[in-house]
Design an enzyme around this catalytic site. Structure first.
Site, PDB file in Angstrom:
ATOM      1  N   HIS A  79       0.818  -1.291  -0.167  1.00 59.15           N
ATOM      2  CA  HIS A  79      -0.068   0.011   0.010  1.00 59.15           C
ATOM      3  C   HIS A  79       0.957   1.236   0.099  1.00 59.15           C
ATOM      4  O   HIS A  79       0.600   2.275   0.637  1.00 59.15           O
ATOM      5  CB  HIS A  79      -0.970   0.007   1.120  1.00 59.15           C
ATOM      6  CG  HIS A  79      -1.868  -1.085   1.266  1.00 59.15           C
ATOM      7  ND1 HIS A  79      -3.350  -0.916   0.565  1.00 59.15           N
ATOM      8  CD2 HIS A  79      -1.828  -2.390   1.576  1.00 59.15           C
ATOM      9  CE1 HIS A  79      -3.916  -2.299   0.628  1.00 59.15           C
ATOM     10  NE2 HIS A  79      -3.134  -3.016   1.470  1.00 59.15           N
ATOM     11  N   ASN A 152     -10.251  -2.691   2.527  1.00 58.00           N
ATOM     12  CA  ASN A 152     -10.156  -2.823   0.885  1.00 58.00           C
ATOM     13  C   ASN A 152     -11.217  -2.427   0.306  1.00 58.00           C
ATOM     14  O   ASN A 152     -12.390  -2.440   0.685  1.00 58.00           O
ATOM     15  CB  ASN A 152      -9.402  -3.932   0.575  1.00 58.00           C
ATOM     16  CG  ASN A 152      -7.875  -4.381   0.978  1.00 58.00           C
ATOM     17  OD1 ASN A 152      -7.121  -3.292   1.176  1.00 58.00           O
ATOM     18  ND2 ASN A 152      -7.591  -5.412   0.906  1.00 58.00           N
ATOM     19  N   ARG A 362      -2.555  -9.751  11.813  1.00 58.06           N
ATOM     20  CA  ARG A 362      -2.564  -8.400  11.461  1.00 58.06           C
ATOM     21  C   ARG A 362      -2.560  -7.299  12.737  1.00 58.06           C
ATOM     22  O   ARG A 362      -1.626  -6.315  12.660  1.00 58.06           O
ATOM     23  CB  ARG A 362      -3.888  -7.586  10.660  1.00 58.06           C
ATOM     24  CG  ARG A 362      -4.159  -8.226   9.408  1.00 58.06           C
ATOM     25  CD  ARG A 362      -5.383  -7.900   8.681  1.00 58.06           C
ATOM     26  NE  ARG A 362      -5.202  -6.416   8.324  1.00 58.06           N
ATOM     27  CZ  ARG A 362      -6.325  -5.777   7.959  1.00 58.06           C
ATOM     28  NH1 ARG A 362      -7.398  -6.001   8.046  1.00 58.06           N
ATOM     29  NH2 ARG A 362      -5.841  -4.319   7.618  1.00 58.06           N
ATOM     30  N   TYR A 366       0.957  -4.506  12.048  1.00 58.88           N
ATOM     31  CA  TYR A 366       0.959  -3.132  11.938  1.00 58.88           C
ATOM     32  C   TYR A 366       1.795  -2.368  12.595  1.00 58.88           C
ATOM     33  O   TYR A 366       2.326  -1.067  12.249  1.00 58.88           O
ATOM     34  CB  TYR A 366      -0.660  -2.436  11.644  1.00 58.88           C
ATOM     35  CG  TYR A 366      -1.320  -3.079  10.378  1.00 58.88           C
ATOM     36  CD1 TYR A 366      -1.580  -4.449  10.448  1.00 58.88           C
ATOM     37  CD2 TYR A 366      -1.594  -2.170   9.423  1.00 58.88           C
ATOM     38  CE1 TYR A 366      -2.067  -4.979   9.322  1.00 58.88           C
ATOM     39  CE2 TYR A 366      -2.273  -2.567   8.332  1.00 58.88           C
ATOM     40  CZ  TYR A 366      -2.525  -3.962   8.371  1.00 58.88           C
ATOM     41  OH  TYR A 366      -3.151  -4.611   7.061  1.00 58.88           O
ATOM     42  N   ARG A 373       9.286   2.170   9.237  1.00 61.65           N
ATOM     43  CA  ARG A 373       8.822   2.905   8.461  1.00 61.65           C
ATOM     44  C   ARG A 373       8.833   4.456   8.960  1.00 61.65           C
ATOM     45  O   ARG A 373       9.500   5.508   8.314  1.00 61.65           O
ATOM     46  CB  ARG A 373       7.263   2.835   8.145  1.00 61.65           C
ATOM     47  CG  ARG A 373       6.797   3.294   6.673  1.00 61.65           C
ATOM     48  CD  ARG A 373       5.244   2.697   6.661  1.00 61.65           C
ATOM     49  NE  ARG A 373       4.482   3.345   7.443  1.00 61.65           N
ATOM     50  CZ  ARG A 373       3.797   4.595   7.076  1.00 61.65           C
ATOM     51  NH1 ARG A 373       4.234   5.331   6.250  1.00 61.65           N
ATOM     52  NH2 ARG A 373       3.008   4.930   8.112  1.00 61.65           N
TER      53      ARG A 373
HETATM   54 FE1  HDD Z   1      -2.403  -4.656   5.458  1.00 61.38          FE
HETATM   55  C1  HDD Z   1      -0.874  -1.752   5.172  1.00 61.38           C
HETATM   56  C2  HDD Z   1      -5.671  -3.527   4.273  1.00 61.38           C
HETATM   57  C3  HDD Z   1      -3.899  -7.984   5.476  1.00 61.38           C
HETATM   58  C4  HDD Z   1       0.304  -6.056   6.944  1.00 61.38           C
HETATM   59  N1  HDD Z   1      -3.035  -3.239   4.935  1.00 61.38           N
HETATM   60  C5  HDD Z   1      -2.334  -2.038   4.702  1.00 61.38           C
HETATM   61  C6  HDD Z   1      -3.018  -0.913   4.314  1.00 61.38           C
HETATM   62  C7  HDD Z   1      -4.252  -1.264   4.121  1.00 61.38           C
HETATM   63  C8  HDD Z   1      -4.276  -2.584   4.376  1.00 61.38           C
HETATM   64  C9  HDD Z   1      -5.550  -0.466   3.596  1.00 61.38           C
HETATM   65  C10 HDD Z   1      -2.433   0.594   3.957  1.00 61.38           C
HETATM   66  C11 HDD Z   1      -2.949   1.358   5.467  1.00 61.38           C
HETATM   67  C12 HDD Z   1      -2.512   2.741   5.001  1.00 61.38           C
HETATM   68  O1  HDD Z   1      -2.865   3.391   4.049  1.00 61.38           O
HETATM   69  O2  HDD Z   1      -1.395   3.199   5.583  1.00 61.38           O
HETATM   70  N2  HDD Z   1      -4.383  -5.613   5.012  1.00 61.38           N
HETATM   71  C13 HDD Z   1      -5.311  -4.965   4.576  1.00 61.38           C
HETATM   72  C14 HDD Z   1      -6.651  -5.658   4.736  1.00 61.38           C
HETATM   73  C15 HDD Z   1      -5.964  -7.012   4.935  1.00 61.38           C
HETATM   74  C16 HDD Z   1      -4.858  -7.141   5.054  1.00 61.38           C
HETATM   75  C17 HDD Z   1      -7.928  -5.324   4.358  1.00 61.38           C
HETATM   76  C18 HDD Z   1      -7.094  -8.165   5.026  1.00 61.38           C
HETATM   77  C19 HDD Z   1      -8.059  -8.200   5.130  1.00 61.38           C
HETATM   78  N3  HDD Z   1      -2.000  -6.714   6.144  1.00 61.38           N
HETATM   79  C20 HDD Z   1      -2.540  -7.758   6.202  1.00 61.38           C
HETATM   80  C21 HDD Z   1      -1.788  -9.102   6.619  1.00 61.38           C
HETATM   81  C22 HDD Z   1      -0.806  -8.322   7.011  1.00 61.38           C
HETATM   82  C23 HDD Z   1      -0.749  -7.081   6.800  1.00 61.38           C
HETATM   83  C24 HDD Z   1      -2.239 -10.219   6.675  1.00 61.38           C
HETATM   84  C25 HDD Z   1       0.665  -9.050   7.938  1.00 61.38           C
HETATM   85  C26 HDD Z   1       0.743 -10.082   8.559  1.00 61.38           C
HETATM   86  N4  HDD Z   1      -0.783  -4.000   5.962  1.00 61.38           N
HETATM   87  C27 HDD Z   1       0.478  -4.738   6.488  1.00 61.38           C
HETATM   88  C28 HDD Z   1       1.543  -4.198   6.916  1.00 61.38           C
HETATM   89  C29 HDD Z   1       1.084  -2.470   6.456  1.00 61.38           C
HETATM   90  C30 HDD Z   1      -0.356  -2.778   5.685  1.00 61.38           C
HETATM   91  C31 HDD Z   1       2.734  -4.502   6.298  1.00 61.38           C
HETATM   92  C32 HDD Z   1       2.102  -1.890   5.801  1.00 61.38           C
HETATM   93  C33 HDD Z   1       2.101  -0.329   6.023  1.00 61.38           C
HETATM   94  C34 HDD Z   1       1.339  -0.510   6.985  1.00 61.38           C
HETATM   95  O3  HDD Z   1       0.964  -1.554   7.313  1.00 61.38           O
HETATM   96  O4  HDD Z   1       1.117   0.534   8.068  1.00 61.38           O
HETATM   97  O5  HDD Z   1       1.943  -4.063   8.268  1.00 61.38           O
END
Ligand code: HDD
Length: 714
Positions: A79, A152, A362, A366, A373
């Site tokens: 993202h 999402n 999750r 996060y 970051r």
């Molecule tokens: Fe995630 C970011 C949505 C599963 C690990 N995720 C991130 C963002 C969104 C989602 C919208 C961007 C937020 C922003 O605008 O800063 N992610 C989802 C949805 C999931 C999902 C709807 C399942 C239903 N995500 C998911 C899993 C993991 C992550 C299973 C890890 C085990 N997601 C992350 C992350 C991020 C992230 C690596 C990257 C940047 C952040 O968190 O802040 O931790």
């Protein structure tokens, strides 16, 4: 120790006010160093003689360059590409029977929100028009603390267990040896993974559908995806799934448009959101809840804890409870949109988690990711992340500590600090985890109730209109056409065939392959070497609902053309009268009317008035507009017909099934294009017809034209 009770806090109701002290404005201010030293030259370094070497002493040079050298922070691992806006959430009706959350009980509140939309796979600078899942993350600054709903634009996810997330992302990101392709899933490693992990197929078919390429971030639905819990004041829980329904309806671009927009304006979505808010056309979404009593948990033909399954709206209706309006663009992209940190663990009393194993993972990821970051455990002190309710605890120090905690004590319990900060009882509003009874053996495995991979992708495909199905088949063909290994293509065809035989047949034809009846590899890699392979093989699809109309883009009805981009193709001497009638009608509906002319600057109408040109034809493209209008006026048409790109512009709009209207001599441009043979098309209007034109724009496209459009070489 003295017992304290919770004071009635009166937090700032407005995040906007809370951000005010942090805003900086250099207007009418002298340029200074970071220490406030006034500066008289920021163009030249300090030298030993006018042509001599630069001196180490030059602290002005070093401060400026040193700060610049460290301006970048790591982009989000997923993202990374995103755009955000401030706004407000308002509740329509209190729902105390389901939850004690303040945000769902007080209809007088205007809860500030900050909402960030994103694509998943691409880097920060990648195109907005990638075919991808789109993030829909909402930060509610509630009076009881921050609640983040990090969802999402699709109601399901690729995988069922967070343990697989790094594999999923590694497979879709650019391939590690060559760092290709950027912001695209159409490559070998992704399909190797998807074809071996059939749990991904449901989210995958949503991405292949038009939902993967929205027309605007303002025209997407949003979903919290996981099953969460709502808890009322008596401690009674209901399961809940969250939905955002856009007032503008759900609309998409075509793949051909997406590819071209990526070249013409790769900031298309970001610009669209920004411009709409600047124009006062605030996007709105209604918040809906699917609420399920705890005792009904097992009454569904799928598991509520499985994030790859949606709950059809026909089984559990979506109860609309409030509205989010985005009404203010950020002041600074980095400080707000980049530094905002969404955490599913930002939770408030009255809402709680479920045991969905994807959600559970999750809850760790996060907070953890913000450290690499944003670089410090103090990331929640950044202005955009701060809660509007007071924050006091015994957490101390760390990089970039911005607060100055007073007093001697940084521990609990204490008497030296008067027992402060003190604890709050549940009755006075403290967060309490739902007291769920848990009983089971520690086990590393997947529940058998999760092993159904074909029923819901099939339901989704069956529920699409003919044109949505056709686009989906094309998308599969395109994506798999980019795969270089036939065994991966065949594995995918095998799965698609389990979803829908017609779909598989179409894709196979496009690939020049036969649909295989079976495949050699075990197709369920959710299992490990010690699992019962037979038992965990994906069973055939089940049809528990023939169709779910809510899954089609056409479900949310809307008649608005607000903010739709209308290209007026005109040159000097265009007819003032018919233009004014059409322009007035379109402006009255808040459409964005933009003159595209042979040159920039201004053009004159038949009355001699000057009109501002939005874009010279060479600097813009048909794909950036929703509809075309060509006013009459022979001198104007003579000029338009001299430039071939105007014809291309019209042909392309026709090919993309958009509405086209002309007045008077404007028809000459149609006659010079493929549209000339299709003037009876229901979204082509000779002699203006503003009312009908507006209706056709609101329909978004005339897909009855699809077969004809395919023949247009544009
Ligand atoms: Fe995630 C970011 C949505 C599963 C690990 N995720 C991130 C963002 C969104 C989602 C919208 C961007 C937020 C922003 O605008 O800063 N992610 C989802 C949805 C999931 C999902 C709807 C399942 C239903 N995500 C998911 C899993 C993991 C992550 C299973 C890890 C085990 N997601 C992350 C992350 C991020 C992230 C690596 C990257 C940047 C952040 O968190 O802040 O931790």
């Amino acid at each position: 120790m003295q017992k304290k009770t919770s004071p009635k806090t009166s937090p700032s109701s407005s995040k906007d006010e809370a951000l005010a002290p942090y805003r900086k404005d250099g207007t009418d201010q002298p340029l200074t160093t970071n220490m406030g030293l006034k500066v008289n030259d920021t163009n030249n370094s300090l030298k030993a003689g006018i042509r001599g070497g630069t001196l180490l002493e030059d602290f002005l040079l070093r401060e400026k360059i040193n700060h610049f050298d460290h301006e970048r922070i790591p982009e989000r691992i997923v993202h990374a590409r995103g755009s955000a806006a401030h706004g407000v959430f308002e509740l329509y009706e209190a729902i105390p029977e389901f939850t004690k959350a303040g945000i769902f009980n007080d209809t007088s509140r205007k809860t500030p929100v900050f909402t960030r939309f994103s694509t998943v796979a691409g880097s920060k600078g990648s195109t907005d028009l990638a075919r991808d899942v789109h993030g829909f993350a909402v930060k509610f600054y509630t009076e009881e603390g921050v609640w983040d709903l990090v969802g999402n634009n699709m109601p399901i996810f690729f995988i069922q267990d967070a343990m697989k997330f790094p594999d999923l992302i590694h497979s879709v990101k650019p391939e590690p040896d060559r760092e290709i392709p950027q912001a695209a899933s159409a490559h070998d490693t992704f399909y190797d993974f998807v074809s071996l992990s059939p749990e991904t197929l449901h989210n995958h078919i949503w991405v292949m559908s038009d939902r993967g390429i929205p027309r605007s971030l303002r025209m997407m639905e949003g979903f919290g995806i996981h099953t969460f819990r709502l808890i009322n004041a008596e401690g009674v829980a209901h399961f809940v799934r969250f939905h955002w329904k856009p007032k503008l309806g759900v609309r998409s671009v075509t793949w051909d448009e997406a590819v071209k927009i990526s070249g013409a304006d790769s900031d298309f979505h970001r610009r669209d959101l920004w411009d709409a808010i600047e124009a006062g056309q605030y996007p709105e979404w209604e918040l809906g809840l699917q609420i399920i009593p705890e005792e009904d948990e097992h009454n569904f033909p799928f598991d509520l804890l499985d994030a790859t399954k949606l709950i059809p709206e026909e089984m559990v209706p979506v109860k609309i409870v409030g509205k989010m309006t985005l009404n203010r663009n950020p002041d600074n992209f980095f400080a707000e949109t980049e530094q905002v940190a969404y955490l599913p663990t930002h939770m408030v009393p009255g809402i709680d988690f479920s045991n969905d194993p994807l959600l559970q993972g999750r809850l760790f990821s996060y907070r953890d990711t913000q450290l690499s970051r944003l670089g410090s455990v103090n990331f929640e002190q950044l202005p955009i992340n701060q809660s509007i309710s007071a924050v006091h605890n015994n957490q101390r120090d760390g990089h970039m500590q911005m607060q100055i905690p007073k007093g001697k004590t940084a521990y609990f319990p204490n008497t030296l600090g008067g027992g402060c900060p003190f604890l709050t009882s549940i009755a006075d509003g403290a967060f309490e985890s739902f007291t769920e009874r848990v009983d089971g053996e520690k086990i590393r495995a997947r529940s058998e109730s999760f092993v159904d991979y074909y029923s819901q992708p099939a339901l989704f495909y069956r529920s699409l209109t003919k044109w949505e199905q056709a686009h989906t088949a094309d998308a599969y063909t395109f994506e798999l056409g980019k795969v270089n290994y036939p065994h991966i293509q065949l594995r995918m065809l095998y799965h698609i065939n389990q979803i829908d035989e017609n779909l598989a047949q179409k894709v196979a034809e496009g690939l020049g392959l036969e649909v295989p009846g079976s495949i050699d590899e075990p197709v369920n890699q959710a299992i490990g070497p010690d699992d019962d392979v037979e038992k965990m093989q994906p069973p055939k699809k089940e049809v528990y609902l023939e169709k779910s109309p809510a899954l089609s883009e056409t479900f949310i009805k809307t008649s608005t053309i607000a903010t739709r981009q209308i290209a007026v193709l005109a040159a000097d001497g265009f007819d003032a009268e018919t233009f004014t009638a059409m322009n007035d009608a379109l402006q009255a509906e808040n459409a964005m009317v933009k003159i595209v002319a042979p040159h920039g600057g201004t053009i004159r109408c038949s009355k001699g008035d000057e009109h501002k040109v939005f874009a010279a034809i060479m600097t813009t493209e048909s794909v950036l507009f929703d509809a075309i209008y060509v006013p009459g006026g022979q001198p104007s048409l003579d000029a338009l017909l001299k430039k071939a790109k105007f014809k291309k512009f019209v042909n392309e709009a026709f090919m993309h099934c958009k509405a086209i209207a002309v007045d008077g001599e404007g028809v000459q441009l149609l006659d010079a294009t493929h549209v000339g043979d299709h003037k009876d098309d229901k979204a082509v209007f000779v002699d203006g017809k503003p009312k009908e034109f507006i209706k056709a724009i609101a329909q978004h496209r005339n897909y009855d034209r699809m077969e004809v459009a395919k023949m247009i070489p544009a």
